[in-house]
Design a protein around this motif. Structure first.
Motif, PDB file in Angstrom:
ATOM      1  N   VAL B  91       0.817  -1.250  -0.001  1.00  0.00           N
ATOM      2  CA  VAL B  91      -0.105   0.089  -0.047  1.00  0.00           C
ATOM      3  C   VAL B  91       1.048   1.313   0.147  1.00  0.00           C
ATOM      4  O   VAL B  91       1.813   1.205   0.712  1.00  0.00           O
ATOM      5  CB  VAL B  91      -0.950  -0.057   1.292  1.00  0.00           C
ATOM      6  CG1 VAL B  91      -1.702   1.205   1.381  1.00  0.00           C
ATOM      7  CG2 VAL B  91      -1.784  -1.334   1.302  1.00  0.00           C
ATOM      8  N   ASN B  98      -2.599  15.576   8.409  1.00  0.00           N
ATOM      9  CA  ASN B  98      -3.115  15.006   9.759  1.00  0.00           C
ATOM     10  C   ASN B  98      -3.598  13.593   9.582  1.00  0.00           C
ATOM     11  O   ASN B  98      -3.297  12.523  10.202  1.00  0.00           O
ATOM     12  CB  ASN B  98      -4.280  15.640  10.269  1.00  0.00           C
ATOM     13  CG  ASN B  98      -3.846  17.041  10.860  1.00  0.00           C
ATOM     14  OD1 ASN B  98      -2.870  17.046  11.759  1.00  0.00           O
ATOM     15  ND2 ASN B  98      -4.346  18.033  10.242  1.00  0.00           N
ATOM     16  N   LEU B  99      -4.464  13.529   8.567  1.00  0.00           N
ATOM     17  CA  LEU B  99      -5.075  12.190   8.247  1.00  0.00           C
ATOM     18  C   LEU B  99      -4.111  11.008   7.853  1.00  0.00           C
ATOM     19  O   LEU B  99      -4.110  10.000   8.405  1.00  0.00           O
ATOM     20  CB  LEU B  99      -6.249  12.290   7.293  1.00  0.00           C
ATOM     21  CG  LEU B  99      -6.810  11.218   6.991  1.00  0.00           C
ATOM     22  CD1 LEU B  99      -7.572  10.522   7.918  1.00  0.00           C
ATOM     23  CD2 LEU B  99      -7.939  11.200   5.827  1.00  0.00           C
ATOM     24  N   ALA B 102      -2.140   9.787  10.670  1.00  0.00           N
ATOM     25  CA  ALA B 102      -2.794   9.143  11.702  1.00  0.00           C
ATOM     26  C   ALA B 102      -3.174   7.536  11.264  1.00  0.00           C
ATOM     27  O   ALA B 102      -3.097   6.662  11.767  1.00  0.00           O
ATOM     28  CB  ALA B 102      -4.251   9.608  11.727  1.00  0.00           C
ATOM     29  N   LEU B 103      -3.242   7.646   9.702  1.00  0.00           N
ATOM     30  CA  LEU B 103      -3.545   6.225   9.196  1.00  0.00           C
ATOM     31  C   LEU B 103      -2.360   5.617   9.359  1.00  0.00           C
ATOM     32  O   LEU B 103      -2.147   4.227   9.880  1.00  0.00           O
ATOM     33  CB  LEU B 103      -3.917   6.350   7.655  1.00  0.00           C
ATOM     34  CG  LEU B 103      -4.981   6.987   7.293  1.00  0.00           C
ATOM     35  CD1 LEU B 103      -5.114   6.990   5.786  1.00  0.00           C
ATOM     36  CD2 LEU B 103      -6.174   5.959   7.982  1.00  0.00           C
ATOM     37  N   ASN B 105       0.307   5.668  11.617  1.00  0.00           N
ATOM     38  CA  ASN B 105       0.322   5.404  12.816  1.00  0.00           C
ATOM     39  C   ASN B 105      -0.949   4.320  13.572  1.00  0.00           C
ATOM     40  O   ASN B 105      -0.840   3.876  14.811  1.00  0.00           O
ATOM     41  CB  ASN B 105       0.469   6.569  13.838  1.00  0.00           C
ATOM     42  CG  ASN B 105       1.447   7.156  13.387  1.00  0.00           C
ATOM     43  OD1 ASN B 105       2.671   6.594  13.563  1.00  0.00           O
ATOM     44  ND2 ASN B 105       1.564   8.464  13.254  1.00  0.00           N
ATOM     45  N   SER B 106      -1.945   4.334  12.622  1.00  0.00           N
ATOM     46  CA  SER B 106      -3.356   3.917  13.477  1.00  0.00           C
ATOM     47  C   SER B 106      -2.795   2.434  13.514  1.00  0.00           C
ATOM     48  O   SER B 106      -2.517   1.461  12.651  1.00  0.00           O
ATOM     49  CB  SER B 106      -4.442   4.206  12.404  1.00  0.00           C
ATOM     50  OG  SER B 106      -5.548   3.507  12.747  1.00  0.00           O
ATOM     51  N   GLY B 108      -5.253  -0.242  13.482  1.00  0.00           N
ATOM     52  CA  GLY B 108      -5.872  -1.350  12.896  1.00  0.00           C
ATOM     53  C   GLY B 108      -5.706  -1.115  11.270  1.00  0.00           C
ATOM     54  O   GLY B 108      -5.990  -2.169  10.638  1.00  0.00           O
ATOM     55  N   PHE B 109      -5.241  -0.050  10.809  1.00  0.00           N
ATOM     56  CA  PHE B 109      -5.320   0.228   9.548  1.00  0.00           C
ATOM     57  C   PHE B 109      -4.437  -0.774   8.776  1.00  0.00           C
ATOM     58  O   PHE B 109      -4.980  -1.158   7.649  1.00  0.00           O
ATOM     59  CB  PHE B 109      -4.743   1.674   9.123  1.00  0.00           C
ATOM     60  CG  PHE B 109      -5.209   1.991   7.642  1.00  0.00           C
ATOM     61  CD1 PHE B 109      -6.543   2.172   7.382  1.00  0.00           C
ATOM     62  CD2 PHE B 109      -4.284   2.647   6.774  1.00  0.00           C
ATOM     63  CE1 PHE B 109      -7.046   2.378   5.789  1.00  0.00           C
ATOM     64  CE2 PHE B 109      -4.616   2.956   5.639  1.00  0.00           C
ATOM     65  CZ  PHE B 109      -5.810   2.801   5.076  1.00  0.00           C
ATOM     66  N   VAL B 154      -3.564   5.080  -1.375  1.00  0.00           N
ATOM     67  CA  VAL B 154      -4.597   5.665  -0.527  1.00  0.00           C
ATOM     68  C   VAL B 154      -4.281   7.256  -0.601  1.00  0.00           C
ATOM     69  O   VAL B 154      -3.259   7.549  -0.635  1.00  0.00           O
ATOM     70  CB  VAL B 154      -4.298   5.581   1.077  1.00  0.00           C
ATOM     71  CG1 VAL B 154      -5.113   6.067   1.995  1.00  0.00           C
ATOM     72  CG2 VAL B 154      -4.557   3.867   1.358  1.00  0.00           C
ATOM     73  N   PHE B 180      -9.761   9.573   0.458  1.00  0.00           N
ATOM     74  CA  PHE B 180     -10.345  10.304   1.507  1.00  0.00           C
ATOM     75  C   PHE B 180     -10.498  11.984   1.355  1.00  0.00           C
ATOM     76  O   PHE B 180     -11.030  12.573   2.031  1.00  0.00           O
ATOM     77  CB  PHE B 180      -9.282  10.217   2.805  1.00  0.00           C
ATOM     78  CG  PHE B 180      -9.261   8.854   3.418  1.00  0.00           C
ATOM     79  CD1 PHE B 180     -10.084   8.755   4.524  1.00  0.00           C
ATOM     80  CD2 PHE B 180      -8.359   7.964   3.226  1.00  0.00           C
ATOM     81  CE1 PHE B 180     -10.305   7.481   5.179  1.00  0.00           C
ATOM     82  CE2 PHE B 180      -8.239   6.537   3.876  1.00  0.00           C
ATOM     83  CZ  PHE B 180      -9.381   6.507   4.776  1.00  0.00           C
TER      84      PHE B 180
END
Lengths: 234, 234
Positions: B91, B98-99, B102-103, B105-106, B108-109, B154, B180
């Motif tokens: 990926v 920001n987003l 966040a992705l 570091n997230s 579950g992603f 993404v 997004f």
DNA sequence: CCGTGTGAAATCCTTCACAGCA
DNA sequence: TGCTGTGAAGGATTTCACACGG
């Protein structure tokens, strides 16, 4: 408060999901100085077909002018009215991790009609910190401070904490929840939940990638927003 | 590579969108040590009805045992196979605001089946920085470095940059895009796009809040994921 | 007897196609 | 003439209901 134009029955969900698109496109047009748009052009901009646009918009009343198209300004006002975008709804976010922070700081998230009134996290280490000028609170602090219930609650906690977050939100009067946690929420009749599951989106995409691997070629495009919706209540 | 079980025709999109749910529920069951589940229980956990569950799963082949239910392990394997969750797809994320951060570091992603192979941003000031151990590159750097195309791209850029990001991704061979940015993407036939629009989710929710304001009471629950899908290509 | 698998019915949404107004 | 608004047709998905296998 007046009822809205043509319709009395609730709009079909797919239509509701498309309205924000139309709104955005119309707002862009307005910035460009264009005053009308045809269903054909709107459809192109939204990536759908014109019949769907006309059917959708006809459900909001008779907004168009035959031979001309839709007036940008009227379109915006009509959709704003339906979506309640003129209201400036209060929003609370529960869970101030990566995603929660990103949402708070994100440009578009609170654009037009929404403002953050609370930031909650269960982690005592975070409580008291500030994010974008808003202090993080415990739920009980929020409960005491708020005088009226927030309209929308956003859950950005880990999966394990999501149900409790939902229960808490509902206890302060939230009836619409946007859930980013990968968990189905049990909520009482009358509460609305929308699910946004990022890892799930990847899985849905990889289904198609996987198809292409096995098979020859496939060729569809999945558009504008995903969406499974379950009926709760009735 | 074997074809999958019962079906030969592509699955209905609503079914595909539900499979990740079933998968998650089954994985949880496995952790709890349960070896079978009935369509009834699965339905309850997913917040839908049991007929839908049975219809969905029957499309993957005959996974269940009459009188008993579905075997957890077989369920997981079957859904994994369809979704390609065993493949570990590469990926790339474009847009490290920001987003995007966040992705990256997230939690579950990137769980199960996906790994980050590139982080791209058009802002030269960001290029060279590291996020979670992955350096941010320009698109041309990425292009040179990658030996095979990433499966999924993404887009987490601002709206204005989204179309260019899509074009770039497609030029390196990406055929599945998760967008997004609040923009409809024009893509060639054969490229799959899914849209996740956060501000739109708020608008859809406030439609229902607004309904409750005008009217008496409404009482539906919108579940599991939103979703507008447009057919491109055919 | 229980729960899956599945035709058939019902529902919902989309697309067509055209009458009618600007 | 151009484009909306909309009945009617078409397609897709959900739900029902029950036969069948374990």
């Amino acid at each position: 408060m007046e009822r809205r134009a043509g319709t009395d029955r609730p709009l079909p969900e797919p239509t509701v999901a498309r309205l924000p698109h139309y709104l955005r496109i119309a707002e862009e047009l307005r910035r460009s100085g264009l005053t009308t748009i045809s269903s054909e052009d709107l459809a192109r901009a939204a990536g759908i077909n014109s019949a769907k646009v006309r059917k959708d918009l006809s459900l909001l009343g008779s907004l168009g002018t035959r031979g001309t198209g839709y007036d940008t300004e009227s379109l915006i006002m009509a959709i704003d009215a339906i979506l309640g975008a003129a209201e400036d709804w209060p929003v609370v976010i529960v869970g101030v991790g990566n995603l929660g922070r990103a949402l708070v700081n994100s440009q578009g998230f609170f654009t037009g009609g929404y403002h953050l009134v609370g930031l909650v996290d269960a982690n005592p280490a975070l409580v008291g910190q500030q994010v974008a000028g808003m202090p993080i609170e415990s739920f009980s602090e929020l409960e005491v401070r708020l005088t009226s219930p927030p309209t929308i609650g956003v859950i950005a906690t880990p999966a394990e904490a999501a149900q409790e977050a939902a229960d808490d939100l509902i206890s302060v009067g939230v009836r619409s929840i946007l859930n980013f946690a990968p968990r189905f929420l049990e909520v009482p009749y009358g509460v609305h939940v929308r699910y946004v599951d990022l890892s799930m989106e990847l899985q849905i995409l990889s289904y198609h990638a996987n198809l292409r691997t096995d098979d020859a070629d496939d060729a569809s495009v999945t558009p504008l927003h995903s969406g499974v919706t379950e009926e709760k209540g009735a």
